[in-house]
Design a protein around this motif. Structure first.
Motif, PDB file in Angstrom:
ATOM      1  N   ARG A  36       0.795  -1.222   0.000  1.00 19.91           N
ATOM      2  CA  ARG A  36       0.000   0.000   0.000  1.00 19.91           C
ATOM      3  C   ARG A  36       0.828   1.272   0.000  1.00 19.91           C
ATOM      4  N   GLY A  37       2.135   1.128  -0.167  1.00 19.05           N
ATOM      5  CA  GLY A  37       2.943   2.330  -0.337  1.00 19.05           C
ATOM      6  C   GLY A  37       2.628   3.020  -1.645  1.00 19.05           C
ATOM      7  N   THR A  38       2.184   2.249  -2.643  1.00 19.25           N
ATOM      8  CA  THR A  38       1.771   2.800  -3.926  1.00 19.25           C
ATOM      9  C   THR A  38       0.337   3.296  -3.778  1.00 19.25           C
ATOM     10  N   LYS A  39       0.110   4.581  -4.003  1.00 16.22           N
ATOM     11  CA  LYS A  39      -1.177   5.208  -3.683  1.00 16.22           C
ATOM     12  C   LYS A  39      -2.000   5.517  -4.937  1.00 16.22           C
ATOM     13  N   GLU A  40      -3.298   5.653  -4.745  1.00 12.24           N
ATOM     14  CA  GLU A  40      -4.169   6.173  -5.803  1.00 12.24           C
ATOM     15  C   GLU A  40      -4.532   7.599  -5.470  1.00 12.24           C
ATOM     16  N   GLY A  41      -4.185   8.512  -6.343  1.00 17.04           N
ATOM     17  CA  GLY A  41      -4.519   9.907  -6.131  1.00 17.04           C
ATOM     18  C   GLY A  41      -5.511  10.440  -7.135  1.00 17.04           C
ATOM     19  N   CYS A  42      -5.409   9.982  -8.405  1.00  8.75           N
ATOM     20  CA  CYS A  42      -6.268  10.537  -9.449  1.00  8.75           C
ATOM     21  C   CYS A  42      -6.908   9.469 -10.322  1.00  8.75           C
ATOM     22  N   ALA A  43      -6.333   8.277 -10.386  1.00  7.71           N
ATOM     23  CA  ALA A  43      -6.836   7.168 -11.206  1.00  7.71           C
ATOM     24  C   ALA A  43      -6.806   7.472 -12.695  1.00  7.71           C
ATOM     25  N   GLU A  44      -5.985   8.425 -13.123  1.00  5.53           N
ATOM     26  CA  GLU A  44      -5.890   8.708 -14.554  1.00  5.53           C
ATOM     27  C   GLU A  44      -4.481   9.082 -15.005  1.00  5.53           C
ATOM     28  N   GLY A  45      -3.474   8.750 -14.203  1.00  4.29           N
ATOM     29  CA  GLY A  45      -2.092   8.955 -14.621  1.00  4.29           C
ATOM     30  C   GLY A  45      -1.610  10.382 -14.576  1.00  4.29           C
ATOM     31  N   ASP A  46      -2.198  11.209 -13.726  1.00  2.88           N
ATOM     32  CA  ASP A  46      -1.827  12.618 -13.685  1.00  2.88           C
ATOM     33  C   ASP A  46      -0.980  13.010 -12.484  1.00  2.88           C
ATOM     34  N   CYS A  47      -1.189  12.363 -11.314  1.00  2.00           N
ATOM     35  CA  CYS A  47      -0.587  12.903 -10.095  1.00  2.00           C
ATOM     36  C   CYS A  47       0.694  12.210  -9.673  1.00  2.00           C
ATOM     37  N   GLY A  48       0.940  10.974 -10.108  1.00  2.00           N
ATOM     38  CA  GLY A  48       2.187  10.290  -9.802  1.00  2.00           C
ATOM     39  C   GLY A  48       2.237   9.582  -8.466  1.00  2.00           C
ATOM     40  N   ALA A  49       1.168   9.641  -7.655  1.00  2.00           N
ATOM     41  CA  ALA A  49       1.193   8.957  -6.367  1.00  2.00           C
ATOM     42  C   ALA A  49       1.312   7.445  -6.533  1.00  2.00           C
ATOM     43  N   CYS A  50       0.935   6.939  -7.692  1.00  2.00           N
ATOM     44  CA  CYS A  50       0.944   5.492  -7.956  1.00  2.00           C
ATOM     45  C   CYS A  50       2.218   5.036  -8.665  1.00  2.00           C
ATOM     46  N   THR A  51       3.239   5.880  -8.746  1.00  2.00           N
ATOM     47  CA  THR A  51       4.429   5.570  -9.546  1.00  2.00           C
ATOM     48  C   THR A  51       5.163   4.332  -9.040  1.00  2.00           C
ATOM     49  N   VAL A  52       5.426   3.420  -9.966  1.00  2.00           N
ATOM     50  CA  VAL A  52       6.322   2.287  -9.747  1.00  2.00           C
ATOM     51  C   VAL A  52       7.343   2.308 -10.880  1.00  2.00           C
ATOM     52  N   VAL A  53       8.299   1.401 -10.837  1.00  2.00           N
ATOM     53  CA  VAL A  53       9.358   1.408 -11.837  1.00  2.00           C
ATOM     54  C   VAL A  53       9.419   0.074 -12.562  1.00  2.00           C
ATOM     55  N   LEU A  54       9.457   0.144 -13.900  1.00  2.00           N
ATOM     56  CA  LEU A  54       9.736  -1.033 -14.719  1.00  2.00           C
ATOM     57  C   LEU A  54      11.242  -1.146 -14.879  1.00  2.00           C
ATOM     58  N   GLU A  55      11.775  -2.315 -14.599  1.00  2.00           N
ATOM     59  CA  GLU A  55      13.209  -2.549 -14.742  1.00  2.00           C
ATOM     60  C   GLU A  55      13.410  -3.406 -15.974  1.00  2.00           C
ATOM     61  N   ARG A  56      13.858  -2.756 -17.028  1.00  2.00           N
ATOM     62  CA  ARG A  56      13.967  -3.411 -18.330  1.00  2.00           C
ATOM     63  C   ARG A  56      15.168  -4.347 -18.384  1.00  2.00           C
ATOM     64  N   ALA A  57      15.085  -5.325 -19.285  1.00  2.00           N
ATOM     65  CA  ALA A  57      16.178  -6.278 -19.447  1.00  2.00           C
ATOM     66  C   ALA A  57      17.454  -5.605 -19.937  1.00  2.00           C
ATOM     67  N   ASN A  58      17.310  -4.430 -20.602  1.00  2.00           N
ATOM     68  CA  ASN A  58      18.498  -3.730 -21.102  1.00  2.00           C
ATOM     69  C   ASN A  58      19.135  -2.835 -20.037  1.00  2.00           C
ATOM     70  N   GLY A  59      18.650  -2.935 -18.814  1.00  2.00           N
ATOM     71  CA  GLY A  59      19.228  -2.162 -17.719  1.00  2.00           C
ATOM     72  C   GLY A  59      18.541  -0.842 -17.449  1.00  2.00           C
ATOM     73  N   ARG A  60      17.629  -0.423 -18.318  1.00  2.00           N
ATOM     74  CA  ARG A  60      16.933   0.844 -18.121  1.00  2.00           C
ATOM     75  C   ARG A  60      15.868   0.698 -17.047  1.00  2.00           C
ATOM     76  N   ARG A  61      15.676   1.768 -16.302  1.00  2.00           N
ATOM     77  CA  ARG A  61      14.594   1.820 -15.324  1.00  2.00           C
ATOM     78  C   ARG A  61      13.658   2.945 -15.731  1.00  2.00           C
ATOM     79  N   GLU A  62      12.377   2.644 -15.833  1.00  2.00           N
ATOM     80  CA  GLU A  62      11.412   3.631 -16.303  1.00  2.00           C
ATOM     81  C   GLU A  62      10.237   3.717 -15.340  1.00  2.00           C
ATOM     82  N   ALA A  63       9.976   4.936 -14.862  1.00  2.00           N
ATOM     83  CA  ALA A  63       8.835   5.166 -13.985  1.00  2.00           C
ATOM     84  C   ALA A  63       7.550   5.088 -14.801  1.00  2.00           C
ATOM     85  N   ILE A  64       6.515   4.449 -14.239  1.00  2.00           N
ATOM     86  CA  ILE A  64       5.218   4.358 -14.904  1.00  2.00           C
ATOM     87  C   ILE A  64       4.112   4.625 -13.890  1.00  2.00           C
ATOM     88  N   ASN A  65       2.926   4.933 -14.392  1.00  2.00           N
ATOM     89  CA  ASN A  65       1.740   5.094 -13.552  1.00  2.00           C
ATOM     90  C   ASN A  65       1.046   3.746 -13.411  1.00  2.00           C
TER      91      ASN A  65
END
Length: 460
Positions: A36-65
């Motif tokens: 529950r550290g990941t929060k819902e603030g807007c439910a439409e990808g605007d506020c960033g409270a729900c941000t987690v990170v995708l860790e790609r196989a190529n070593g890149r890390r990308e924040a997503i909603n």
């Protein structure tokens, strides 16, 4: 038989059976996993409270909603939440330490989202200048309005050394989850599915479609996920043009776009946030046929063309012939957009673009425009201008173009009402939009007349 959804979560394997692939990642993390550290603030990808990170196989890390990311999209990915940052002994991550030492926590609701954006930013070894930091934070809103200590924490973690990302589980074949969410791995499989299920919605990044599952709570009955098809994610260039797969993300496409059209650097930085650009696609922006999409006006000016494919074969179509009416396109029921191609700028050609919105960051366009001009001896010899937000579809300004080449900018400004009869809505009245379009043409004149003032003009 339906496949299970498999991915890596905080370095551990996850395999889900009997869970709808249209469940949002946020809902699953909070309700099924208790994270529950990941929060819902807007439910439409605007506020960033729900941000987690995708860790790609190529070593890149990308924040997503995670509020608009669907579990079906996460199949085969590696995800990290704020709970996965601490060490084996429970010690906080260096990013968390930096946030605490800078007193950047405040009320705490949005803090986990900021931490995850900072984690992705640190892994990218980016510069600690304010412009880069502000771009990294544009997708996160602080409800206490205390951005100064957060920026200070971001400065501390810039270029932080972070261990390599884990390699996520790999899937070699296509997947069908519950018969309603298909994820083909080859173009042939995709086209067969499209022909058999023309009613299915095509899913790439879910930055638009994901709202049906998050905000509206009415997920579509049938979805074909196209993001694993190599032909739809490929990016290529030759001496004359660049070609971007319809399912390539903005994050992946930005380097080649900016290298060929430098004016897009500022423009794309305002196209959503990093979280949105990590999943959103140019093909999706075109396919939704929204009159206020950011990319179509730019692509119209750049003389883009689409490659449309089906089991019947392939065809090329100029983008300006793709939009037929409000949310109506020339795409046949069994077709998909494979790629978008744009010619490079020739010697003597210049390209500019503008976006006007109610809020600078994280907002949809009120008016957007792209301009490609060929100039010789101070005279405009050829021009292509595309506008969004000015009609039921993204549209070329043909009367404006003709007036500009024949009589100059004053005539071009006067010709705007001949091309457009904008609608009135809460983003702007018709009169406001016409005024904005005219003023953008005056800004374009300044850019051309005084190239040295380009930076000043962009700051207006």
């Amino acid at each position: 038989m339906a496949d299970n959804i498999r991915f890596t979560l905080n370095d551990g394997p996850v395999e889900l059976s009997g869970v709808s692939p249209m469940t949002t990642l946020l809902d699953w993390l909070r309700e099924q996993r208790g994270l529950r550290g990941t929060k819902e603030g807007c439910a439409e990808g605007d506020c960033g409270a729900c941000t987690v990170v995708l860790e790609r196989a190529n070593g890149r890390r990308e924040a997503i909603n995670s509020c608009i990311a669907l579990l079906g999209q996460i199949d085969g990915q590696a995800v990290r939440t704020v709970e996965g940052l601490s060490g084996p002994d429970g010690s906080p991550h260096a990013v968390q330490v930096a946030m605490a030492e800078a007193d950047a926590t405040q009320c705490g609701f949005c803090t986990p989202g900021f931490v995850m954006s900072a984690y992705a930013f640190a892994a990218g070894a980016e510069k600690a200048d304010l412009e880069t930091i502000h771009d990294a934070l544009a997708g996160n809103l602080c409800r206490c309005t205390g951005y100064r200590p957060i920026v200070e924490a971001m400065t501390r973690v810039a270029g932080l050394s972070i261990e390599p990302a884990p390699v996520p589980p790999q899937r070699t074949g296509s997947a069908a989850f519950g018969g309603s969410f298909s994820a083909p791995r080859t173009l042939e499989e995709l086209l067969k599915l499209r022909a058999a299920h023309p009613e299915a919605l095509l899913l790439a990044g879910a930055t638009d479609l994901g709202l049906l599952a998050s905000r509206s709570r009415k997920p579509p009955a049938s979805v074909i996920h196209v993001a694993h098809v190599r032909e739809l994610t490929a990016i290529a260039e030759d001496k004359e043009q660049i070609t971007i797969g319809a399912a390539a993300t903005y994050a992946a496409a930005m380097p080649i776009l900016i290298a060929n059209y430098p004016a897009l650097r500022t423009y794309l930085a305002r196209l959503g946030s990093r979280q949105i650009r990590s999943l959103g696609t140019i093909g999706g922006n075109i396919g939704t046929a929204s009159p206020i999409g950011d990319m179509p006006p730019v692509l119209l000016a750049l003389e883009a063309s689409l490659k449309l494919v089906s089991v019947r074969g392939a065809r090329d179509l100029p983008l300006e012939e793709f939009f037929l009416g409000y949310r109506k396109t020339a795409l046949a029921p069994d077709e998909v957009i494979q790629s978008i191609s744009m010619p490079k700028l020739w010697p003597g050609e210049v390209f500019f673009c503008d976006k006007v919105s109610k809020r600078r960051d994280q907002d949809i366009s009120t008016v957007a425009a792209g301009y490609r001009l060929r100039i010789k001896n101070g005279k405009v010899e050829d021009v292509r201008i595309g506008f969004g937000g000015m009609a039921a579809t993204p549209k070329r300004a043909r009367h404006v173009e003709a007036a500009l080449m024949k009589e100059g900018f004053a005539a071009a400004v006067a010709a705007v009402p001949k091309d457009f009869q904008p609608i009135d809505d809460w983003r702007g009245s018709a009169a406001y939009r016409l005024t904005v379009a005219a003023n953008l043409l005056r800004r374009l004149e300044l850019r051309i007349a005084e190239p040295g003032r380009a930076v000043e003009v962009e700051a207006l």
